[in-house]
Design an enzyme around this catalytic site. Structure first.
Site, short mmCIF file in Angstrom:
data_model
loop_
_atom_site.label_atom_id
_atom_site.label_comp_id
_atom_site.label_asym_id
_atom_site.label_seq_id
_atom_site.Cartn_x
_atom_site.Cartn_y
_atom_site.Cartn_z
N GLU A 37 34.78 36.20 51.07
CA GLU A 37 34.15 35.75 49.82
C GLU A 37 33.75 34.30 49.97
O GLU A 37 34.36 33.55 50.73
CB GLU A 37 35.16 35.80 48.66
CG GLU A 37 35.25 37.13 47.98
CD GLU A 37 36.33 37.16 46.90
OE1 GLU A 37 37.00 36.14 46.64
OE2 GLU A 37 36.49 38.24 46.31
N TYR A 85 34.17 30.69 49.05
CA TYR A 85 35.33 30.00 48.50
C TYR A 85 34.86 29.07 47.39
O TYR A 85 34.08 28.15 47.62
CB TYR A 85 36.05 29.21 49.59
CG TYR A 85 37.23 28.43 49.08
CD1 TYR A 85 38.37 29.08 48.64
CD2 TYR A 85 37.19 27.03 49.00
CE1 TYR A 85 39.45 28.38 48.14
CE2 TYR A 85 38.27 26.32 48.50
CZ TYR A 85 39.39 27.00 48.08
OH TYR A 85 40.46 26.30 47.57
N GLU A 99 40.18 40.50 40.95
CA GLU A 99 40.91 41.75 41.20
C GLU A 99 41.49 42.26 39.89
O GLU A 99 41.52 41.54 38.89
CB GLU A 99 42.03 41.56 42.22
CG GLU A 99 43.13 40.65 41.76
CD GLU A 99 44.38 40.76 42.64
OE1 GLU A 99 44.52 41.73 43.40
OE2 GLU A 99 45.23 39.87 42.53
N ARG A 125 49.54 46.97 36.65
CA ARG A 125 50.98 46.98 36.30
C ARG A 125 51.24 45.90 35.26
O ARG A 125 50.34 45.13 34.93
CB ARG A 125 51.79 46.67 37.55
CG ARG A 125 51.30 45.36 38.16
CD ARG A 125 52.12 44.88 39.31
NE ARG A 125 51.40 43.89 40.10
CZ ARG A 125 51.30 42.60 39.81
NH1 ARG A 125 51.86 42.12 38.72
NH2 ARG A 125 50.61 41.78 40.58
#
Ligand code: ADP
Length: 449
Positions: free
Chosen positions: A200, A202, A288, A292
């Site tokens: 990616e 930065y 991302e 959870r």
């Protein structure tokens, strides 16, 4: 209906889950390794089963031991907490095939988001902006150099199966890119059993902003504001707060709405977090999604007065969301400091050992989620998180003042911890002004050397 939950975890999160189950009138089963015989989660649960030796692979990662424990105790659901098996799609599948409810999303959703390359493609299809990068995994140095030629430096190499900042390398030149590619691949292989990496652009000086969502099985989806997790050491969060001092109502609503659209487009259910990097012009880019409950869920709970664990369990039990978007109030401010058993003077080396004496702060607007007590021995086998201190206030200034008081009261003798460092950060003039990015802490620490 869920009547008995086995908690496939340890430490503070095991206690947190037990408390939520108790509030819901659900029975609990603790599992523990031989190193955790003196842990509080065994005391607080209704039943406890030893699942193996100290090392995680023999216990908290041992799927067959955990499933056997669930079967012999007649548990009808398993809560994985965070870490360990929480984002292991195979574990979710095994639970379901044994007729045990996995408290979390479907195995397919865990798999989809666990592959960060695939997750980016999915989010791009949902029209969420992405950090520019390689199209998929990078297999060779030639491919890496071609990406660098097209995008220019700085770049960051990241693991496709990434987590915990592992397999990540920042590169400013071709020479560094090639050596970093090999080290990132081998680090990813040993951490995740998957050596694939991607590249990616930065972003320099971004903020880490994440949006908490909850979605039931009937198409109802809400977002619960954002958390600013920019205070990180080597890409690991140390302090989190909500709301972000950098996000106004308009941006919050925009982020929330695009997250709801994305969640809807993939039919995701359960709680979850979508992580973004934000630049100084309010441009945001998907990084991302975590499928959870997160360590820092607590700041959202304190800010909104909504119990995310209870929400997660009730969604898994097939209940409809009782909270509407208009019920979610973002008023005041909440902040969390992670207290780790690490020595800041020895490069944050973990320092397990016996706590001879411990005093836990309290008072108005202070919450401490912890599993430690006087006489507890911190085992060397697991992560070094000892406690999370969360404070809240009608304003950010008040929440910070209360945090300063709480940190000043915390005694964990004779263990070295990050308590003092957290106190220095929250009293730093730039931090107090809300003027910080993801590079703040590494710069702050390098000035102290
Ligand atoms: P992990 O899952 O290993 O924690 P993330 O993708 O969540 O990795 O990234 C962790 C942190 O690394 C981010 O919060 C941010 O500080 C930094 N980071 C990741 N990607 C970039 C990027 N493209 N540019 C700048 N910083 C990044």
């Amino acid at each position: 209906m869920i009547s008995k939950v086995l908690i496939a975890n340890r430490g503070e999160i095991a206690l947190r889950i037990i408390r939520a189950c108790k509030d819901l009138g659900i029975k609990t089963v603790a599992v523990y390794s031989e190193a955790d015989k003196n842990s509080l989660h065994l005391e607080f649960a209704d039943e406890a089963v030893c699942i193996g030796k100290a090392s995680s692979s023999d216990s908290y990662l041992n799927i067959s031991s955990i499933i056997s424990a669930a079967e012999i105790t007649d548990s009808d659901a398993i809560h994985p907490g965070y870490g360990f098996l929480a984002e292991n799609p195979y574990f979710a599948e095994v639970c379901e095939s044994c007729g045990i409810k996995f408290i979390g999303p479907s195995a397919d959703h865990i798999r989809l988001m666990g592959d960060k390359v695939q997750a980016k493609v999915t989010m791009a299809n949902a029209r969420i902006p992405l950090i520019p990068g390689s199209n998929g995994s990078i297999k060779s140095k030639e491919e890496a150099l071609a990406v660098a030629k097209k995008m220019g430096y700085p770049l960051i190499i990241k693991a496709k199966a990434g987590g915990g900042g592992k397999g990540m390398r920042i590169c400013h030149s071709d020479v560094r890119l090639i050596s970093a590619l090999y080290t990132a691949q081998s680090e990813a292989q040993s951490a995740f059993g998957d050596s694939e990496v991607y590249i990616e652009k930065y972003l320099e000086n971004p903020r880490h902003i994440e949006v908490q969502i909850a979605a039931d099985n009937y198409g109802n989806i809400i977002y619960l504001g954002e958390r600013d997790c920019s205070i990180q050491r080597r890409h690991q969060k140390i302090i989190e707060e909500s709301p972000s001092p950098f996000v106004d109502k308009k941006l919050r609503e925009k982020l929330g709405e695009i997250c709801i659209d994305a969640i809807k487009s993939i039919n995701y259910t359960s709680v979850g977090t979508i992580e973004f990097l934000l630049d100084d012009k309010n441009n945001f880019y998907f990084m991302e999604m975590n499928t959870r409950i997160q360590v820092e869920h607590t700041v959202t709970e304190e800010l909104t007065d909504i119990d995310l664990l209870k929400l997660q369990i009730s969604i898994a039990a097939g209940e409809k969301l009782k909270i509407k978007q208009s019920d979610v109030c973002i008023n005041g401010s909440a902040i969390e400091c992670r207290i780790n058993a690490e020595d800041p003077e020895k490069n944050f080396l973990p320092v397990p050992g016996k706590i001879n004496f411990c005093y836990i702060p309290g008072g108005k607007d202070v919450r401490v989620d912890t599993h430690i007590y006087s006489g507890y021995t911190i085992p060397p086998y697991y992560d070094s998180l000892l406690a999370k201190i969360i404070t809240k206030g009608a304003t950010r200034r008040k929440a910070l003042k209360t945090m300063d008081r709480a940190l000043s009261e915390f005694i964990i003798e004779p263990i070295k911890t990050t308590t003092h460092l957290c106190r220095e950060i929250i009293n730093n003039p730039d931090f107090k002004r809300g003027n910080y990015t993801t590079v703040f802490l590494d710069k702050f620490l390098s000035k102290q050397e």
